[in-house]
Design an enzyme around this catalytic site. Sequence first.
Site, short mmCIF file in Angstrom:
data_model
loop_
_atom_site.label_atom_id
_atom_site.label_comp_id
_atom_site.label_asym_id
_atom_site.label_seq_id
_atom_site.Cartn_x
_atom_site.Cartn_y
_atom_site.Cartn_z
N CYS A 31 0.82 -1.22 0.00
CA CYS A 31 0.00 0.00 0.00
C CYS A 31 0.85 1.27 0.00
O CYS A 31 2.06 1.24 0.17
CB CYS A 31 -0.92 -0.01 1.21
N ALA A 54 2.94 1.93 3.07
CA ALA A 54 4.17 1.13 3.07
C ALA A 54 5.25 1.83 2.26
O ALA A 54 6.42 1.84 2.65
CB ALA A 54 3.89 -0.26 2.49
N ARG A 68 11.73 -4.82 6.91
CA ARG A 68 12.41 -4.53 5.64
C ARG A 68 13.93 -4.65 5.77
O ARG A 68 14.64 -4.67 4.79
CB ARG A 68 11.99 -3.15 5.16
N HIS A 109 5.90 6.54 -2.34
CA HIS A 109 7.23 7.07 -2.66
C HIS A 109 7.11 8.54 -3.08
O HIS A 109 7.85 9.39 -2.63
CB HIS A 109 7.88 6.32 -3.84
FE1 CFM Z 1 13.33 0.58 -4.69
FE2 CFM Z 1 12.79 -1.80 -4.87
FE3 CFM Z 1 11.27 -0.12 -3.45
FE4 CFM Z 1 13.77 -0.79 -2.62
FE5 CFM Z 1 12.68 -2.76 -1.03
FE6 CFM Z 1 11.76 -3.71 -3.32
FE7 CFM Z 1 10.18 -2.11 -1.92
MO1 CFM Z 1 10.74 -4.48 -1.08
S1 CFM Z 1 14.72 -1.10 -4.46
S2 CFM Z 1 12.74 1.07 -2.65
S3 CFM Z 1 14.52 -1.58 -0.77
S4 CFM Z 1 11.53 -0.28 -5.54
S5 CFM Z 1 12.83 -4.67 -1.78
S6 CFM Z 1 12.51 -3.79 -5.48
S7 CFM Z 1 9.67 -3.82 -2.96
S8 CFM Z 1 10.88 -2.45 0.00
S9 CFM Z 1 9.32 -0.18 -2.41
C1 HCA Z 2 6.74 -3.42 1.29
C2 HCA Z 2 8.01 -3.92 1.92
C3 HCA Z 2 8.62 -5.10 1.22
C4 HCA Z 2 7.83 -6.38 1.42
C5 HCA Z 2 8.62 -7.59 1.11
C6 HCA Z 2 7.92 -8.87 0.77
C7 HCA Z 2 10.05 -5.26 1.77
O1 HCA Z 2 6.53 -3.54 0.10
O2 HCA Z 2 5.93 -2.89 2.02
O3 HCA Z 2 6.78 -8.88 0.33
O4 HCA Z 2 8.58 -9.90 0.93
O5 HCA Z 2 10.98 -5.24 1.02
O6 HCA Z 2 10.18 -5.43 2.99
O7 HCA Z 2 8.73 -4.83 -0.16
#
Ligand code: CFM
Ligand code: HCA
Length: 530
Positions: free
Chosen positions: A49, A52, A83, A182
Amino acid sequence: MKEKDNLLEKYSSRVFKNRKTHITQLGDDANTIAANTRAIPGILTARGCCYAGCKGVVVGPIKDAVTITHGPIGCAFYSWGTRRNKAKPSYEGEQNFMPYSFCTDMRPTDIVFGGEKKLEQGIDEIMEMFHPKCIFICSTCPIGLIGDDVQAVARRVEKKYGITAVGFSCEGYKGVSQSAGHHIANNGLMRQIIGSGDTKPTGKYSVNILGEYNIGGDGWEQERILKKIGYEVVSVFTGDGSHATIKNAHLADLNLVMCHRSINYVAQMMKTKYGIDWLKVNFIGIGATCKSLRMLAEYFDDPALTKRTEEVIAEELEAVSGDIEYYKSMLKGKTAGIFVGGSRSHHYQALLRDFGVETVIAGYEFAHRDDYEGRDVIPSIKPDADSKNIEEITVSPDEELFRERYTAEQVEQLKEKGVELDTYDGMFPDMKKGYIAVDDYNVFETDELIKTMKPDIFFSGIKDKYAIQKAGVVSRQMHSYDYSGPYAGFNGAVMFGHDVAMSIYTNAWALITPPWKRVPFIEGTVGGEE
Ligand code: CFM
Ligand code: HCA
């Protein structure tokens, strides 16, 4: 093409029509894909979401700021530490609130009578106990529904305590995924934090690392290498980052962008407001790290820096090449699938290639078309109702601080030399013909892809990991690294090779018979139509 058709054929016509645009089997021509649109209700998407994306991903990791979740306790609990964004004080006495989770713990009575008072009381308590210089308030779904004004609370807190307080209206339901969060986080940082400090860097060449969240210590390995070459790292957005340093980010020479999806708004706004270029780097993979370091040296165009860069690269390669060759001998020829949020599915293809592993299926949960196809497509992306809901802020050149190192023409020349400046080409150019890309992948498609593309290893997240392993395929979590890491840079590549080899070669797989070898499989159609 065959594999794509197989994936879609069981869908009802309505679902088929939607999903066919989100699945691309790469061909020779310009490849395109639909992205950043609403998931089909009930399809078991892997997405998360908006809260998150704002709290969990972008602002939460800023260690010396208190981030308070305004909402039910579950939202705070499940975004607390899972995370693996590591942080530690960088000097004695530096505040680090990462071990804490702050929340207003909204109850039904607060929902009925409003929660602003509770939020202010909570912040009074935080001020009394922890004395932070910065507070971020992150809204969860109910906050928008009952109309609590977190921005007004933030303004009152700033006045009362003389600190920085930012209210984020990042209710979970905003936008279509984490990606909206983001953007909201980027806007808040740009409005209230970046540019509020005046400490200038002292090093000859200084950089910020944008879109690096220090998962499993990745950011520390990158800083180690950059500092060894002689760069000053002014701030990191936001893994192990701090309010104290991010407020000075606008005084650095260059922005390095790791995760384009989560932070491109800040990179672009800093270019407009302060004239700072951004360089798309990838420190995941040996080859990718060397390439990124060389582009960086080329940007500053100083023979001494180039020499030092080559010395460090040679030294680092010397130290890891034995291990890399060893793991390569075990992994060469294997194939992989990678499905992560909005950036890693591209970055990790480079690291896997270092070990001779091809990524035959890849995709994102919430990336936009530019993350697949490159930023050139941005002007052709039509905003829809969901994206229009997320505020776009406009910035203009700062009268005092705007300074450009290179003219637009020089930037073009650098780009021609291969320096990826102020742009990102996306994931598709690094994928080969016949490989499959899936946007907003779901459980059904994961099962099907495993059957048709038969990857030796499937990298994704906690929600799908165990189902995949029960199907007899190794799965490693590409978000949390299964509690390992770092995977970035030179040392991280060795750790990654070790973990992947360990997972593939474990004896457990010899004891499992995948369900499709034991038919019958459940028969039928998906989506309620014959
Ligand atoms: Fe960038 Fe990602 Fe993300 Fe990320 Fe992550 Fe991710 Fe995420 Mo999980 S590099 S910031 S540190 S888009 S692993 S592939 S999904 S938390 S929002
Ligand atoms: C997020 C965090 C997450 C979830 C990871 C997963 C992360 O999207 O809210 O589903 O295993 O990296 O901790 O992406």
